[in-house]
Design a protein around this motif. Structure first.
Motif, PDB file in Angstrom:
ATOM      1  N   ARG A   1      -4.054 -12.721  21.886  1.00 58.74           N
ATOM      2  CA  ARG A   1      -3.762 -12.572  20.584  1.00 58.74           C
ATOM      3  C   ARG A   1      -5.138 -12.095  19.645  1.00 58.74           C
ATOM      4  N   HIS A   2      -4.690 -10.883  18.963  1.00 59.52           N
ATOM      5  CA  HIS A   2      -5.863 -10.063  18.385  1.00 59.52           C
ATOM      6  C   HIS A   2      -5.961 -10.808  17.002  1.00 59.52           C
ATOM      7  N   GLU A   3      -6.633 -11.918  16.974  1.00 56.55           N
ATOM      8  CA  GLU A   3      -7.031 -12.659  15.813  1.00 56.55           C
ATOM      9  C   GLU A   3      -7.976 -13.789  16.180  1.00 56.55           C
ATOM     10  N   GLY A   4      -8.408 -14.184  15.222  1.00 53.79           N
ATOM     11  CA  GLY A   4      -9.607 -15.076  15.275  1.00 53.79           C
ATOM     12  C   GLY A   4      -9.135 -16.539  15.687  1.00 53.79           C
ATOM     13  N   PHE A   5     -10.052 -17.394  16.225  1.00 53.42           N
ATOM     14  CA  PHE A   5      -9.544 -18.567  16.859  1.00 53.42           C
ATOM     15  C   PHE A   5      -9.232 -19.764  15.614  1.00 53.42           C
ATOM     16  N   ALA A   6      -9.139 -19.130  14.347  1.00 49.89           N
ATOM     17  CA  ALA A   6      -8.814 -20.077  13.576  1.00 49.89           C
ATOM     18  C   ALA A   6      -7.249 -20.167  13.457  1.00 49.89           C
ATOM     19  N   HIS A   7      -6.619 -19.362  14.064  1.00 46.29           N
ATOM     20  CA  HIS A   7      -5.134 -19.678  14.339  1.00 46.29           C
ATOM     21  C   HIS A   7      -4.695 -20.583  15.643  1.00 46.29           C
ATOM     22  N   LEU A   8      -5.847 -21.143  16.128  1.00 46.77           N
ATOM     23  CA  LEU A   8      -5.489 -21.985  17.126  1.00 46.77           C
ATOM     24  C   LEU A   8      -4.457 -23.102  17.123  1.00 46.77           C
ATOM     25  N   GLY A   9      -4.297 -23.667  16.027  1.00 49.29           N
ATOM     26  CA  GLY A   9      -3.265 -24.535  15.672  1.00 49.29           C
ATOM     27  C   GLY A   9      -1.961 -23.983  15.569  1.00 49.29           C
ATOM     28  N   GLU A  10      -1.630 -22.719  15.732  1.00 48.93           N
ATOM     29  CA  GLU A  10      -0.472 -22.206  15.876  1.00 48.93           C
ATOM     30  C   GLU A  10       0.171 -22.372  17.316  1.00 48.93           C
ATOM     31  N   LEU A  11      -0.418 -22.865  18.138  1.00 39.53           N
ATOM     32  CA  LEU A  11      -0.088 -22.840  19.551  1.00 39.53           C
ATOM     33  C   LEU A  11       0.729 -24.166  19.748  1.00 39.53           C
TER      34      LEU A  11
END
Length: 297
Positions: A67-77
């Motif tokens: 995922r080419h994005e920051g780990f702020a998007h972790l919750g999308e998993l």
């Protein structure tokens, strides 16, 4: 703390793990060595160079998703879908050592400092319009620099007299002239460069979002492992883990059992003397580990 970090994840060979900061991929490769063909690894990174390397790994290993994005998007998993999350915070050695990235005051290069060079403002662009009061606040809060006002004023004078900053050397020289004393062995520009890097990449805001997201994605007995390199990050991680592992008693009904907390088994690990000797940059690192309880939010 390569081996210590992966050991702390307590890998389940068939599990799903997250390397939230791929970097050079050292942690990811070691995790993959411990996963079975049924295991999965999701990697996050904002840096296009790191993402390219991760995508090359994924092309040869179907267990890897990138995922080419920051780990702020972790919750999308998804809720309780992950058995372990590893965050290795801060700037990576390749980023520091590449003058073109603008992270280092030791090498002259464009004054950029963006983790993701495909979007957002560079430090040079931000400095063109940032007000002196904002400069001082950023330097003080994110760099913990006691000469923040003096540095901000010096930057403003330089802008008025000679125009906008373009290179790391230009900024480092101005900061050096404003910081009158510094700890032995530490460059006067260290704290200001740290402050601007953290600010321009919204690192602390992203970290807070990712820590909160870990409560959502970790399954029972899942592990959160975070390696920090300076006090601002480590303080956030320490307080987050402490806040979510401390039993809370409802004072209105003190006879009730304390509510279940999301984390248990919180611990701290410091780098070994051997690692510090072989990698001096690790001397300031702190690793904190927490285990998700049965209660999933």
């Amino acid at each position: 703390m390569l081996n210590e970090a992966v050991d702390a994840l307590a890998i389940n060979p068939d599990g799903h793990y997250v390397d939230a900061t791929y970097g050079r991929g050292g942690h990811s490769r070691l995790i993959l060595e411990r996963l079975s063909p049924q295991g999965r690894l999701t990697v996050f990174d904002k840096d296009p160079q790191a993402v390219a390397q991760a995508q090359a790994l994924a092309a040869s290993d179907a267990r890897v998703s990138v995922r080419h994005e920051g780990f702020a998007h972790l919750g999308e998993l998804g809720e309780a879908t992950v058995q372990g999350v590893l965050m290795d915070l801060g700037v990576s050695s390749p980023q520091i050592d590449d003058p073109e990235r603008g992270f280092s005051f030791r090498h002259d290069g464009p004054l950029d400092m963006r983790m993701d060079t495909t979007r957002g403002q560079s430090v040079a662009q931000w400095l063109e319009t940032a007000e002196v009061t904002i400069l001082a606040e950023v330097i003080r809060e994110y760099g913990e620099e006691r000469f923040a006002k003096q540095v901000a004023a010096a930057i403003d004078r330089r802008r008025q007299e000679r125009g906008h900053f373009r290179t790391t050397r230009e900024l480092a020289e101005v900061v050096a002239g404003a910081v009158k004393t510094r700890e032995p062995g530490k460059d006067p520009a260290t704290r200001t460069f740290q402050a601007f890097r953290i600010f321009i990449n919204a690192e602390l805001e992203e970290l807070q979002q990712a820590l909160e997201a870990s409560l959502h994605v970790l399954s029972p007995e899942g592990r959160l492992v975070v390696i920090s390199f300076h006090s601002l990050e480590d303080r956030m991680v320490k307080q987050f883990m402490a806040r979510h592992s401390r039993a809370v008693v409802d004072r209105r009904v003190p006879f009730m059992e304390p509510g279940a907390m999301p984390f248990t088994g919180v611990s701290r690990v410091m780098p070994s003397k051997a690692e510090v000797a072989g990698n001096p940059r690790s001397r300031s690192s702190v690793m904190r580990v927490a285990v998700r309880t049965e209660a999933v939010a």
